[in-house]
Design a protein around this motif. Structure first.
Motif, PDB file in Angstrom:
ATOM      1  N   SER A  48      18.964   3.915  10.127  1.00 23.37           N
ATOM      2  CA  SER A  48      18.966   2.909   9.054  1.00 23.37           C
ATOM      3  C   SER A  48      17.908   3.225   8.000  1.00 23.37           C
ATOM      4  O   SER A  48      18.166   3.121   6.804  1.00 23.37           O
ATOM      5  CB  SER A  48      18.711   1.511   9.624  1.00 23.37           C
ATOM      6  OG  SER A  48      19.792   1.085  10.409  1.00 23.37           O
ATOM      7  N   SER A  52      18.528   4.266   3.898  1.00 23.11           N
ATOM      8  CA  SER A  52      18.271   3.038   3.146  1.00 23.11           C
ATOM      9  C   SER A  52      18.669   3.239   1.686  1.00 23.11           C
ATOM     10  O   SER A  52      18.643   4.347   1.160  1.00 23.11           O
ATOM     11  CB  SER A  52      16.794   2.649   3.255  1.00 23.11           C
ATOM     12  OG  SER A  52      15.962   3.676   2.762  1.00 23.11           O
ATOM     13  N   LEU A  58      14.906  -2.460   2.528  1.00 22.31           N
ATOM     14  CA  LEU A  58      15.804  -2.377   3.677  1.00 22.31           C
ATOM     15  C   LEU A  58      15.556  -3.547   4.620  1.00 22.31           C
ATOM     16  O   LEU A  58      14.419  -3.845   4.974  1.00 22.31           O
ATOM     17  CB  LEU A  58      15.588  -1.056   4.424  1.00 22.31           C
ATOM     18  CG  LEU A  58      16.422  -0.849   5.688  1.00 22.31           C
ATOM     19  CD1 LEU A  58      17.917  -0.791   5.349  1.00 22.31           C
ATOM     20  CD2 LEU A  58      15.983   0.415   6.408  1.00 22.31           C
ATOM     21  N   SER A  88      22.448  -4.344  12.235  1.00 20.69           N
ATOM     22  CA  SER A  88      23.057  -4.416  10.899  1.00 20.69           C
ATOM     23  C   SER A  88      21.992  -4.146   9.855  1.00 20.69           C
ATOM     24  O   SER A  88      20.870  -4.657   9.958  1.00 20.69           O
ATOM     25  CB  SER A  88      23.660  -5.797  10.653  1.00 20.69           C
ATOM     26  OG  SER A  88      24.694  -6.049  11.557  1.00 20.69           O
ATOM     27  N   ASP A  89      22.361  -3.368   8.855  1.00 12.59           N
ATOM     28  CA  ASP A  89      21.412  -3.109   7.776  1.00 12.59           C
ATOM     29  C   ASP A  89      22.099  -3.224   6.420  1.00 12.59           C
ATOM     30  O   ASP A  89      23.323  -3.267   6.337  1.00 12.59           O
ATOM     31  CB  ASP A  89      20.734  -1.734   7.944  1.00 12.59           C
ATOM     32  CG  ASP A  89      21.679  -0.561   7.735  1.00 12.59           C
ATOM     33  OD1 ASP A  89      22.411  -0.535   6.723  1.00 12.59           O
ATOM     34  OD2 ASP A  89      21.685   0.355   8.581  1.00 12.59           O
ATOM     35  N   ASN A  90      21.302  -3.307   5.387  1.00 14.32           N
ATOM     36  CA  ASN A  90      21.809  -3.363   4.012  1.00 14.32           C
ATOM     37  C   ASN A  90      21.540  -2.033   3.298  1.00 14.32           C
ATOM     38  O   ASN A  90      21.283  -1.996   2.110  1.00 14.32           O
ATOM     39  CB  ASN A  90      21.170  -4.522   3.242  1.00 14.32           C
ATOM     40  CG  ASN A  90      19.680  -4.316   3.027  1.00 14.32           C
ATOM     41  OD1 ASN A  90      19.024  -3.581   3.768  1.00 14.32           O
ATOM     42  ND2 ASN A  90      19.131  -4.964   2.019  1.00 14.32           N
ATOM     43  N   GLY A  91      21.628  -0.944   4.054  1.00 20.07           N
ATOM     44  CA  GLY A  91      21.358   0.375   3.515  1.00 20.07           C
ATOM     45  C   GLY A  91      22.476   0.914   2.653  1.00 20.07           C
ATOM     46  O   GLY A  91      23.313   0.160   2.137  1.00 20.07           O
ATOM     47  N   SER A 139      31.009   0.184   8.471  1.00 20.81           N
ATOM     48  CA  SER A 139      30.146   0.465   7.330  1.00 20.81           C
ATOM     49  C   SER A 139      30.924   0.332   6.035  1.00 20.81           C
ATOM     50  O   SER A 139      32.123   0.597   5.980  1.00 20.81           O
ATOM     51  CB  SER A 139      29.585   1.890   7.444  1.00 20.81           C
ATOM     52  OG  SER A 139      28.617   2.125   6.443  1.00 20.81           O
ATOM     53  N   GLY A 144      26.010  -1.372   3.374  1.00 24.54           N
ATOM     54  CA  GLY A 144      25.297  -1.337   4.640  1.00 24.54           C
ATOM     55  C   GLY A 144      26.168  -0.936   5.810  1.00 24.54           C
ATOM     56  O   GLY A 144      27.367  -0.695   5.671  1.00 24.54           O
TER      57      GLY A 144
END
Length: 159
Positions: A48, A52, A58, A88-91, A139, A144
């Protein structure tokens, strides 16, 4: 959760340099190798951070819940119960063309420009499988990524 605390310490400089926030809710205690579970967290969090987005801080959200295998689309999950650990990420996200993101052969034959980026996902898959589980990814490019790690629930008979 001790595992997350140890991994945060390992990537502390990256968290500060890249303006990363990690939240965690309902993380389970996994019946398995502490070292491998720590490596699983490290690999996914590291992935992640590596991917980013450049235009925003991030945020990585890690959640845990218990799920019944019959609600899943995985071929071997039907009569089992799992701990679902969702990262979960906002990358930067990516386009999913197939499950090859977890394939060692694809990693070796098509190395990514970011160096060993693909190996973290190969290792994550292997760790989940070693514990009798599996991993899935969802994704969206520029929005993200979510990695869902399914690890067997130790007392499935009780549910």
């Amino acid at each position: 959760n001790m595992t997350l605390m140890l991994v945060r310490k390992q990537v502390e400089n990256q968290l500060i340099n890249k303006d990363v926030t990690i939240t965690a809710v309902n993380l389970p205690v996994i019946d398995g190798s502490r070292i491998h579970i720590e490596k699983l967290f490290h690999c996914i969090i590291n992935n992640s951070i590596r991917y980013s987005a450049v235009d925003r801080p991030l945020v990585i959200n890690i959640t845990g819940e218990i799920v019944k295998g019959r609600s899943l689309k995985h071929r071997s999950a039907k009569n089992k119960t799992y701990h679902l650990i969702r990262f979960s990420d906002n990358g930067s996200g990516f386009e999913i063309k197939s499950d090859n993101v977890f394939n060692l052969y694809d990693y070796i034959m098509n190395p990514l420009p970011q160096g060993n980026a693909g190996i973290d996902l190969v290792m994550s898959k292997k760790i989940c499988e070693m514990h009798g589980g599996f991993i899935a990814v969802d994704s969206t490019l520029n929005q993200g990524t979510t990695f869902n790690c399914y690890l067997p629930f130790a007392s499935a008979e009780e549910l």
